[in-house]
Design a protein around this motif. Structure first.
Motif, PDB file in Angstrom:
ATOM      1  N   THR A  88     -71.319   0.818 -21.251  1.00  0.00           N
ATOM      2  CA  THR A  88     -71.528   1.363 -22.710  1.00  0.00           C
ATOM      3  C   THR A  88     -72.727   2.095 -22.749  1.00  0.00           C
ATOM      4  OG1 THR A  88     -72.323  -0.709 -23.328  1.00  0.00           O
ATOM      5  CG2 THR A  88     -70.343  -0.176 -23.895  1.00  0.00           C
ATOM      6  N   GLU A 112     -71.474  -5.998 -19.299  1.00  0.00           N
ATOM      7  CA  GLU A 112     -70.073  -5.192 -19.652  1.00  0.00           C
ATOM      8  C   GLU A 112     -69.836  -4.096 -18.761  1.00  0.00           C
ATOM      9  OE1 GLU A 112     -73.750  -3.618 -22.548  1.00  0.00           O
ATOM     10  OE2 GLU A 112     -73.109  -5.567 -21.373  1.00  0.00           O
ATOM     11  N   GLU A 139     -69.539   5.201 -21.804  1.00  0.00           N
ATOM     12  CA  GLU A 139     -68.536   5.524 -22.730  1.00  0.00           C
ATOM     13  C   GLU A 139     -69.245   5.131 -24.068  1.00  0.00           C
ATOM     14  OE1 GLU A 139     -64.524   4.678 -20.875  1.00  0.00           O
ATOM     15  OE2 GLU A 139     -65.125   2.976 -21.435  1.00  0.00           O
ATOM     16  N   TYR A 140     -68.504   5.596 -25.251  1.00  0.00           N
ATOM     17  CA  TYR A 140     -68.686   5.244 -26.541  1.00  0.00           C
ATOM     18  C   TYR A 140     -67.381   5.377 -27.302  1.00  0.00           C
ATOM     19  CZ  TYR A 140     -68.762  10.589 -26.718  1.00  0.00           C
ATOM     20  OH  TYR A 140     -68.709  11.677 -26.402  1.00  0.00           O
ATOM     21  N   LYS A 141     -67.513   4.981 -28.532  1.00  0.00           N
ATOM     22  CA  LYS A 141     -66.285   4.770 -29.573  1.00  0.00           C
ATOM     23  C   LYS A 141     -66.629   5.699 -30.654  1.00  0.00           C
ATOM     24  CE  LYS A 141     -65.791  -0.130 -28.643  1.00  0.00           C
ATOM     25  NZ  LYS A 141     -65.658  -1.694 -28.831  1.00  0.00           N
ATOM     26  N   GLU A 156     -69.267   5.853 -33.659  1.00  0.00           N
ATOM     27  CA  GLU A 156     -70.543   5.003 -33.127  1.00  0.00           C
ATOM     28  C   GLU A 156     -71.862   5.956 -33.142  1.00  0.00           C
ATOM     29  OE1 GLU A 156     -72.048   3.312 -28.725  1.00  0.00           O
ATOM     30  OE2 GLU A 156     -69.948   3.003 -29.282  1.00  0.00           O
ATOM     31  N   ARG A 213     -66.580   9.872 -23.267  1.00  0.00           N
ATOM     32  CA  ARG A 213     -67.420   9.335 -22.282  1.00  0.00           C
ATOM     33  C   ARG A 213     -68.434  10.555 -21.652  1.00  0.00           C
ATOM     34  NH1 ARG A 213     -62.340  11.453 -21.101  1.00  0.00           N
ATOM     35  NH2 ARG A 213     -62.083  12.539 -19.125  1.00  0.00           N
TER      36      ARG A 213
END
Length: 483
Positions: free
Chosen positions: A71, A137, A199-201, A204, A216
């Protein structure tokens, strides 16, 4: 007075109850729509089996790596990289410092666009990898375009030859039956390059920046993939393998790599000789395009690979990149993360027409173009060419997109949403025909000139498990259906 207040309260209560009923009805209708679309896509996917009888042999190159998928925010916090001020977010062709990394990431993050950059600062890259090791993670998985494509095509029933240098421990991550051309004699760190997938959502935030979609940002400091180190062995094994199709990917690793002299051009010319001299004209060649930042590298790849491929695969950012390269000789750094169908179709038609025209007998005329976006899959194929089952391939690509991002073998309606419009124009030209989205026939196909186009909506995964490798899995699954 009390009576008036009572009446007002009753009216308010009735309005709230009516709104709740309407919302529940709307949710039920949406769920039913998603179920119908899913059932129809599954029927289209299973209409054609990927293999009948002998498995199709596919030779795939070049390279592989070890992906550290983590992340972005947690990694930056771990290495004390702060978000820049909003006005300092900007594009860098490559990463030479932590400031470059923060500024580049912020720009692409704010657009929800994928990017991949070479890190010149070896100490910075080692620091990032060490931090990724310490984050619980972080997932360490097999990476590299060619390796991921080989794994997916094997899962879809193909027999694959993979042009790659790989350690014995990493080979265990490959699907059974894949033939790897170069096995490292010992399990040491030099056997694989590491790619860091940050990666990111959707939604976010990082400092003043907010991501409009999940995606990403990839960084690497490769030493072997940019040099196409497995090319010669791959070339040697091709003839005996006698492939039904050849797939090339991973050439974006050459982008901004510190080559010596004309080393890059020489390596690409050697690849070009393999494509033109060692592969029969009856054997289709697919090239998986990627994100390029360096114009010189992109043009070199165009001149030595793109013009010699029958099929091209790319995402919504790489499509305008290729379009701009062909018509203007430059690169579009950022593009629309949610392009309209009409825009994509117009660019696909233009690229198709341009790459169909060639007087050079060594070159190949394009017969297939696959564009995978977050909202939909678009596949264009020349009629009566190598490629078949375009409708099923589009459905397969759509379902693979959901399964990969959600990290599941099935499709969960509760984790799905449709973001494709209920109808779309075939072109941005005035008075263009519109096509309505039909829930029970979600894949729209039609003929134009000498080609067929199919558009399939994606049941977008709302609980992202991973984004890295999505394009490779999607392209590979569609290709398996079409060869």
């Amino acid at each position: 007075m009390a009576s008036t207040v009572l009446k007002a309260g009753t009216v308010t209560l009735l309005v709230v109850l009516a709104a709740m009923v309407l919302q529940k009805r709307s949710e039920q209708q949406l769920t039913e729509r998603l179920k119908t679309v899913l059932t129809s896509l599954l029927l289209a996917e299973h209409k054609i089996k990927t293999t009948t009888g002998e498995p199709r042999r596919v030779a795939i190159g070049l390279g592989s790596c070890l992906d550290a998928v983590t992340t972005s925010k947690e990694l930056f916090y771990k290495v004390a990289i702060e978000p820049p001020d909003e006005e300092k977010a900007k594009h860098h062709d490559s990463i030479k410092s932590s400031e470059d990394l923060a500024e580049s990431f912020a720009l692409f993050f704010s657009y929800g666009a994928a990017a991949e950059r070479y890190v010149h600062d070896k100490m910075l890259f080692k620091r990032l990898v060490a931090a990724a090791h310490d984050l619980p993670e972080t997932n360490w998985v097999l990476g590299g375009n060619a390796a991921v494509i080989a794994n997916r095509m094997t899962m879809e029933g193909c027999k694959c030859l993979l042009g790659s240098v790989m350690s014995k421990s990493t080979i265990k991550e490959m699907q059974p039956g894949i033939i790897v051309t170069n096995v490292a004699p010992e399990d040491d760190e030099s056997a694989e390059d590491i790619h860091l997938i940050m990666e990111y959502k959707r939604g976010e935030s990082w400092g003043d920046f907010t991501a409009p979609r999940a995606n990403r940002f990839i960084v690497h400091s490769d030493t072997s993939n940019p040099l196409l180190s497995s090319l010669e062995t791959f070339q040697e094994r091709l003839k005996a393998f006698n492939p039904h199709a050849v797939v090339i990917g991973g050439l974006q690793m050459m982008d901004n790599f510190p080559f010596k002299g004309d080393e890059r051009s020489q390596r690409l010319k050697l690849l070009n000789r393999m494509l033109t001299e060692d592969i029969s004209r009856d054997t289709p060649i697919h090239f998986e395009f990627a994100s390029f930042a360096e114009v010189a590298t992109a043009i070199d790849v165009m001149d030595n690979v793109v013009y010699y491929a029958d099929s091209l695969g790319m995402n919504e950012q790489e499509l305008p990149n290729l379009y701009n390269l062909l018509y203007y000789g430059n690169i579009s750094v950022i593009s629309d993360p949610y392009p309209r169908v009409a825009t994509v179709l117009d660019q696909m038609r233009s690229i198709y027409r341009t790459l169909r025209k060639t007087s050079d007998k060594r070159k190949r005329a394009l017969t297939r173009l696959h564009v995978h976006t977050l909202a939909f899959q678009a596949i264009l194929t020349t009629r009566n060419s190598h490629w078949k089952n375009t409708m099923s391939a589009a459905a397969k690509a759509s379902l693979t997109a959901h399964r990969h991002v959600c990290g599941s073998t099935g499709v969960n309606i509760a984790k799905s949403r449709l973001i494709m419009d209920e109808s779309f124009s075939l072109s941005r030209k005035k008075d263009s025909q519109r096509v309505s989205f039909e829930n029970n026939r979600p894949v729209s196909c039609w003929n134009e000139d000498d080609y067929e186009i199919c558009i399939a909506p994606v049941l977008v995964c709302t609980e992202v498990f991973k984004t890295a490798g999505g394009g490779d899995n999607i392209s590979a699954a569609a290709l398996a259906v079409q060869i």
